[in-house]
Motif scaffolding. Structure first.
Motif, PDB file in Angstrom:
ATOM      1  N   ARG A 186      -8.366  -6.183  -9.086  1.00  0.00           N
ATOM      2  CA  ARG A 186      -7.966  -7.357  -8.450  1.00  0.00           C
ATOM      3  C   ARG A 186      -7.945  -8.559  -9.418  1.00  0.00           C
ATOM      4  O   ARG A 186      -7.104  -9.521  -9.111  1.00  0.00           O
ATOM      5  CB  ARG A 186      -8.660  -7.392  -7.249  1.00  0.00           C
ATOM      6  N   LEU A 221      -5.420  -8.702 -11.989  1.00  0.00           N
ATOM      7  CA  LEU A 221      -4.018  -9.122 -11.343  1.00  0.00           C
ATOM      8  C   LEU A 221      -3.809 -10.473 -11.001  1.00  0.00           C
ATOM      9  O   LEU A 221      -3.026 -11.065 -11.202  1.00  0.00           O
ATOM     10  CB  LEU A 221      -3.990  -8.080 -10.058  1.00  0.00           C
ATOM     11  N   PHE A 253      -1.051 -12.695 -12.675  1.00  0.00           N
ATOM     12  CA  PHE A 253       0.186 -13.317 -11.993  1.00  0.00           C
ATOM     13  C   PHE A 253      -0.019 -14.835 -11.839  1.00  0.00           C
ATOM     14  O   PHE A 253       0.964 -15.374 -11.562  1.00  0.00           O
ATOM     15  CB  PHE A 253       0.180 -12.601 -10.116  1.00  0.00           C
ATOM     16  N   ARG A 283      14.341  -5.371  -5.514  1.00  0.00           N
ATOM     17  CA  ARG A 283      13.209  -5.815  -4.533  1.00  0.00           C
ATOM     18  C   ARG A 283      13.857  -6.146  -3.532  1.00  0.00           C
ATOM     19  O   ARG A 283      13.301  -6.328  -2.340  1.00  0.00           O
ATOM     20  CB  ARG A 283      12.497  -6.745  -5.468  1.00  0.00           C
ATOM     21  N   CYS A 331       1.302 -11.579  -1.001  1.00  0.00           N
ATOM     22  CA  CYS A 331       2.512 -12.192  -0.348  1.00  0.00           C
ATOM     23  C   CYS A 331       3.602 -12.817  -1.555  1.00  0.00           C
ATOM     24  O   CYS A 331       4.698 -12.942  -1.433  1.00  0.00           O
ATOM     25  CB  CYS A 331       2.626 -13.270   0.698  1.00  0.00           C
ATOM     26  N   GLY A 332       2.716 -13.108  -2.731  1.00  0.00           N
ATOM     27  CA  GLY A 332       3.531 -13.358  -3.889  1.00  0.00           C
ATOM     28  C   GLY A 332       3.972 -14.939  -3.410  1.00  0.00           C
ATOM     29  O   GLY A 332       3.506 -15.802  -2.824  1.00  0.00           O
ATOM     30  N   VAL A 359      -1.429 -13.732   2.490  1.00  0.00           N
ATOM     31  CA  VAL A 359      -2.560 -13.871   1.515  1.00  0.00           C
ATOM     32  C   VAL A 359      -2.182 -13.383   0.144  1.00  0.00           C
ATOM     33  O   VAL A 359      -1.657 -12.118  -0.020  1.00  0.00           O
ATOM     34  CB  VAL A 359      -3.786 -13.345   2.167  1.00  0.00           C
ATOM     35  N   ASP A 360      -2.630 -13.801  -0.891  1.00  0.00           N
ATOM     36  CA  ASP A 360      -2.212 -13.341  -2.226  1.00  0.00           C
ATOM     37  C   ASP A 360      -3.641 -13.749  -2.890  1.00  0.00           C
ATOM     38  O   ASP A 360      -4.213 -15.072  -2.862  1.00  0.00           O
ATOM     39  CB  ASP A 360      -1.350 -13.745  -2.898  1.00  0.00           C
ATOM     40  N   GLY A 378      -6.444 -15.451  -1.416  1.00  0.00           N
ATOM     41  CA  GLY A 378      -7.696 -14.446  -1.248  1.00  0.00           C
ATOM     42  C   GLY A 378      -7.343 -13.007  -1.363  1.00  0.00           C
ATOM     43  O   GLY A 378      -6.097 -12.663  -1.810  1.00  0.00           O
ATOM     44  N   ASP A 379      -8.280 -12.169  -1.173  1.00  0.00           N
ATOM     45  CA  ASP A 379      -8.106 -10.800  -1.084  1.00  0.00           C
ATOM     46  C   ASP A 379      -7.744 -10.121   0.191  1.00  0.00           C
ATOM     47  O   ASP A 379      -8.297 -10.686   1.282  1.00  0.00           O
ATOM     48  CB  ASP A 379      -9.587 -10.287  -1.475  1.00  0.00           C
ATOM     49  N   ASP A 395       4.810  -3.995  -2.767  1.00  0.00           N
ATOM     50  CA  ASP A 395       4.507  -3.641  -4.189  1.00  0.00           C
ATOM     51  C   ASP A 395       3.066  -4.300  -4.466  1.00  0.00           C
ATOM     52  O   ASP A 395       2.739  -4.779  -5.758  1.00  0.00           O
ATOM     53  CB  ASP A 395       5.493  -4.333  -5.008  1.00  0.00           C
ATOM     54  N   SER A 396       2.059  -4.760  -3.426  1.00  0.00           N
ATOM     55  CA  SER A 396       0.841  -5.017  -3.743  1.00  0.00           C
ATOM     56  C   SER A 396      -0.293  -4.284  -4.118  1.00  0.00           C
ATOM     57  O   SER A 396      -1.102  -4.506  -4.476  1.00  0.00           O
ATOM     58  CB  SER A 396       0.517  -6.010  -2.437  1.00  0.00           C
ATOM     59  N   ILE A 433       0.554  -1.580  -5.859  1.00  0.00           N
ATOM     60  CA  ILE A 433       1.141  -0.500  -7.365  1.00  0.00           C
ATOM     61  C   ILE A 433       0.375  -0.272  -8.450  1.00  0.00           C
ATOM     62  O   ILE A 433       0.433   0.379  -9.149  1.00  0.00           O
ATOM     63  CB  ILE A 433       2.711  -0.947  -7.309  1.00  0.00           C
ATOM     64  N   TYR A 488      -3.022  -0.179  -8.466  1.00  0.00           N
ATOM     65  CA  TYR A 488      -4.110   0.378  -7.822  1.00  0.00           C
ATOM     66  C   TYR A 488      -4.028   2.106  -8.082  1.00  0.00           C
ATOM     67  O   TYR A 488      -3.044   2.653  -7.680  1.00  0.00           O
ATOM     68  CB  TYR A 488      -4.950   0.016  -6.531  1.00  0.00           C
TER      69      TYR A 488
HETATM   70  C1  LIG Z   1       4.108  -6.885  -7.613  1.00  0.00           C
HETATM   71  S1  LIG Z   1       3.531  -8.557  -6.766  1.00  0.00           S
HETATM   72  C2  LIG Z   1       4.532  -8.686  -5.214  1.00  0.00           C
HETATM   73  C3  LIG Z   1       4.353  -9.770  -4.425  1.00  0.00           C
HETATM   74  C4  LIG Z   1       5.304  -9.705  -3.114  1.00  0.00           C
HETATM   75  N1  LIG Z   1       4.641  -8.924  -2.099  1.00  0.00           N
HETATM   76  C5  LIG Z   1       6.604  -9.582  -3.382  1.00  0.00           C
HETATM   77  O1  LIG Z   1       6.862  -8.314  -3.146  1.00  0.00           O
HETATM   78  O2  LIG Z   1       7.403 -10.674  -3.760  1.00  0.00           O
HETATM   79  C6  LIG Z   1       2.116  -7.768  -6.586  1.00  0.00           C
HETATM   80  C7  LIG Z   1       1.081  -9.029  -5.681  1.00  0.00           C
HETATM   81  O3  LIG Z   1      -0.206  -8.574  -5.151  1.00  0.00           O
HETATM   82  C8  LIG Z   1      -1.154  -9.244  -5.129  1.00  0.00           C
HETATM   83  N2  LIG Z   1      -2.370  -8.586  -5.111  1.00  0.00           N
HETATM   84  C9  LIG Z   1      -2.972  -7.593  -5.790  1.00  0.00           C
HETATM   85  N3  LIG Z   1      -4.056  -7.152  -5.410  1.00  0.00           N
HETATM   86  C10 LIG Z   1      -4.154  -8.245  -4.510  1.00  0.00           C
HETATM   87  C11 LIG Z   1      -5.572  -7.974  -3.647  1.00  0.00           C
HETATM   88  N4  LIG Z   1      -6.530  -7.255  -3.637  1.00  0.00           N
HETATM   89  N5  LIG Z   1      -5.657  -9.107  -2.600  1.00  0.00           N
HETATM   90  C12 LIG Z   1      -4.626 -10.100  -2.566  1.00  0.00           C
HETATM   91  N6  LIG Z   1      -3.444 -10.000  -3.296  1.00  0.00           N
HETATM   92  C13 LIG Z   1      -3.269  -9.101  -4.336  1.00  0.00           C
HETATM   93  C14 LIG Z   1      -0.884 -10.023  -6.614  1.00  0.00           C
HETATM   94  O4  LIG Z   1      -1.393 -11.106  -6.836  1.00  0.00           O
HETATM   95  C15 LIG Z   1       0.678 -10.034  -6.528  1.00  0.00           C
HETATM   96  O5  LIG Z   1       1.210 -11.246  -6.105  1.00  0.00           O
END
Ligand SMILES: C[S@@+](CC[C@H](N)C(=O)[O-])C[C@H]1O[C@@H](n2cnc3c(N)ncnc32)[C@H](O)[C@@H]1O
Length: 238
Positions: free
Chosen positions: A18, A21, A25, A53, A78-79, A97-98, A125-126, A142-143, A145, A147
């Motif tokens: 995490r 990542l 990002f 996407r 949420c990106g 949240v991101d 945040g997480d 895709d959040s 992918i 892990y």
């Molecule tokens: C591939 S991007 C996708 C972003 C968005 N969902 C989109 O489709 O445009 C993955 C996102 O997940 C976030 N992310 C990964 N692990 C996370 C966690 N444990 N808590 C919050 N955000 C997380 C990353 O920071 C990144 O912005």
């Protein structure tokens, strides 16, 4: 960054991934990600990813109820916020949240002032932080992918305890090409690597999810567009 440690599930491996990542990002990938999620001109390869996407966003939104008025929705990871904005126009009360706080700032700036009946609370945040509250629906585009299967399933289990309706998420399906890319990526020195996308075997995922009490697997749909391949799955409370 206003991050609470997730208290419902944690492991050193999850925490490390995490944090990597978040750094990726908010650092190396920040500009590319901002461009990819806008109308900016991008390379032909990235254009196929953008198209895939956009299609995937539509698939995930189609797995949620059409009328989201008065429904609490968690957009985990949420990106830059495109999905949250579309869901808000359907009336949802969204917590978006991101872990990458810089992307959350972009999302906040991009979101229109007027969102119909919906509203969005953007947070850095997480997504596993139980302090975010309880939800009718959860979406993770895709959040998860990056892990491994065990952490993906543990995260879904933790989230399911705070969700009364459905969880829609994506995974990177194990295809020959993704499997090979994953193996090649492991040959690079650790410092040169971007966080790898972890290919997941669909049957293994289904088997693990079938053991989640009180939940059924619903719809399932793959999107492939050039260099983008991702698979959407819906978990429904029974
Ligand atoms: C591939 S991007 C996708 C972003 C968005 N969902 C989109 O489709 O445009 C993955 C996102 O997940 C976030 N992310 C990964 N692990 C996370 C966690 N444990 N808590 C919050 N955000 C997380 C990353 O920071 C990144 O912005």
């Amino acid at each position: 960054m206003a991050t609470h440690a997730p208290d419902s599930f944690t492991s050193p491996r999850y925490d490390t991934q995490r944090d990597q990542l978040a750094a990726y990002f908010d650092g190396t990938a920040r500009k590319a990600w901002i461009d990819l999620t806008s109308d900016a001109k991008v390379s032909g390869i990235r254009a196929t990813v953008r198209a895939g996407r956009e299609e995937m966003r539509g698939v995930l939104l189609s797995m949620l109820p059409t009328d989201l008025r008065r429904k609490r929705l968690l957009d985990g990871g949420c990106g830059t916020g495109a999905l949250a904005v579309e869901a808000a126009f359907r009336g949802a009360e969204i917590t978006a949240v991101d872990i990458a706080g810089g992307l959350v700032e972009v999302a906040r700036e991009r979101a229109p002032q007027f969102l119909g009946h919906g509203k969005i609370d953007f947070r850095a945040g997480d997504f596993l932080d139980s302090g975010l509250g309880e939800f009718d629906h959860i979406v993770l585009m895709d959040s998860l992918i990056h892990y491994p299967l065990e952490d993906m399933v543990a995260a879904l289990r933790a989230l399911s305890q705070r969700c009364s309706g459905s969880i829609v998420f994506t995974f990177a399906p194990h295809t020959t090409m993704l499997g090979a890319m994953h193996k090649v990526g492991k040959l690079f020195p650790r410092s040169d690597r971007s966080p790898a996308i972890v290919p997941i075997a669909e049957e293994r995922l289904e088997q693990a999810l079938s053991q989640m009490d009180g939940w059924n697997i619903g719809r399932s749909q793959r999107v492939s567009s050039g260099f983008y391949t991702s698979h959407a799955m819906q978990l429904v409370r029974c």
